[in-house]
Design a protein around this motif. Structure first.
Motif: not given
Length: 389
Positions: A2-4, A79-83, A102-115
């Motif tokens: 989710t992107t906000y 963070d959830a999109s509503e937050h 701010a795009t709501e993601t988790s795990g690899a998409a949040r930390a690994v893939q950008p690196l």
């Protein structure tokens, strides 16, 4: 995913922007004050944060001038999109010319893939948050810019920020266990983690569901003097898997929170105070319990080197670390402040369950040097016990 985003236009001249920003930093904005008051933050905490803004939000005029000419900040968040939709307008009330996606993601998409993208010469995100599990990879890649010149930097405890200034704690999270109140009595709840894995533990035999998340609580015990590497390797972890015999689950933290409600197991671990508080507020028949020592850690925030949003990212991160930003995020989504002046009553969800107890803090040294050792023990025993990959 989710992107906000909040769009804004560069409608002010540089001179006007600098003048307005200097005035805004002198006190809390009306929007922030109203938001905090309407969402249960005490007047005493609001006044404390207000008094800090003149120092913590006094970003250099040069940063604001350059930030106005930069593009949109893009980052992944847990963070959830509503937050995000709740705290982002409060930020933009102070800094209307900084746009954020701010795009709501988790795990690899949040930390690994950008690196991985950064190491390949591409920048797909400007800011990175909650990358504790990949911290060593970020350090080895020298991927993070220094942020220790932020006005709010000194508000972060020294043991929750990088010695070289490249990352900081953003929020505290406490990891304990959720339980189904219809199936577990308070008398069955363990006072310590040793009690949980004892031969006479009332929770053994599959009543506990465990996620494969050693970095969220096992590491804390590993570095605690009452447990330590030797006892964890030879006593606690063998007892956890063999004596307690938990259900080893493929689900993540969300599953540990929700599955006790449908009877998959009676107790789920590890579960965080903020997300657990949210489900408890719905009236669900669950409680949350912290054996001692209480595992706690701080989520990290940093920014990539050579980012096209260098100055706007610094302004944004500074706000997140300020008392104003920390309380706004607490009110928006229950995120516990890491700021040293906000470790007080009323500034964390479910604090009554761990206040006054012995805290097992997941330290920076633990993440950098001890976590690989934890995995060397945890991963084989998890697999041998039949845990899913």
């Amino acid at each position: 995913m989710t992107t906000y985003s909040k769009s804004s236009w560069l409608s002010c001249s540089v001179v006007a922007l600098v003048a307005m920003s200097a005035a805004a930093s002198a006190q809390m904005t009306d929007e922030a004050r109203a938001f905090l008051s309407e969402n249960g933050i005490s007047e005493a905490l609001i006044e404390q944060a207000d008094a800090s803004t003149a120092t913590e939000l006094a970003v250099p005029a040069e940063w604001l001038e350059k930030a106005a000419a930069e593009g949109t900040i893009d980052f992944s968040t847990n963070d959830a999109s509503e937050h995000v939709a709740r705290w982002l307008p409060v930020f933009n009330a102070r800094y209307p010319d900084i746009e954020i996606i701010a795009t709501e993601t988790s795990g690899a998409a949040r930390a690994v893939q950008p690196l991985l993208a950064y190491k390949a010469g591409q920048l797909v995100r400007h800011i990175v948050v909650s990358f504790e599990g990949s911290l060593q990879d970020y350090v080895e890649a020298d991927a993070l810019a220094e942020i220790d010149d932020l006005p709010a930097w000194d508000g972060i405890p020294e043991d929750r920020r990088a010695p070289n200034g490249t990352f900081s704690g953003m929020q505290n999270t406490t990891w304990c266990m959720i339980y189904n109140k219809d199936r577990v009595s308070e008398e069955e709840l363990p006072a310590t983690w040793w009690d949980l894995v004892s031969e006479d533990s009332p929770l053994k035999g599959g009543r506990v569901g465990a996620a494969n998340r050693a970095q969220l609580w096992t590491l804390n015990l590993w570095t605690h003097p009452d447990y330590g590497p030797e006892r964890m390797t030879n006593e606690f972890l063998p007892a956890f898997f063999s004596t307690l015999q938990p259900q080893l689950r493929a689900e993540g933290v969300g599953g540990m929170i929700n599955l006790p409600l449908v009877g998959e197991f009676d107790v789920g671990l590890p579960t965080p105070n903020d997300e657990t508080a949210e489900i408890m507020e719905t009236g669900a028949p669950v409680g949350w319990h912290c054996p001692e020592p209480v595992p706690q850690y701080f989520n990290l925030i940093g920014m990539f080197r050579d980012s096209p949003t260098h100055y706007s990212s610094k302004v944004f991160i500074n706000w997140l670390l300020s008392q104003e930003g920390q309380l706004v995020r607490l009110a928006a989504g229950g995120d516990g402040p890491v700021h040293k002046d906000l470790q007080i009553e009323g500034a964390a969800p479910l604090a009554e369950e761990f206040a006054g107890k012995d805290i097992a803090l997941r330290t920076l040294d633990g993440m950098l040097t001890e976590l690989p050792k934890v995995y060397e023990v945890w991963n084989p025993i998890w697999a041998q016990a039949g845990g899913p990959e």
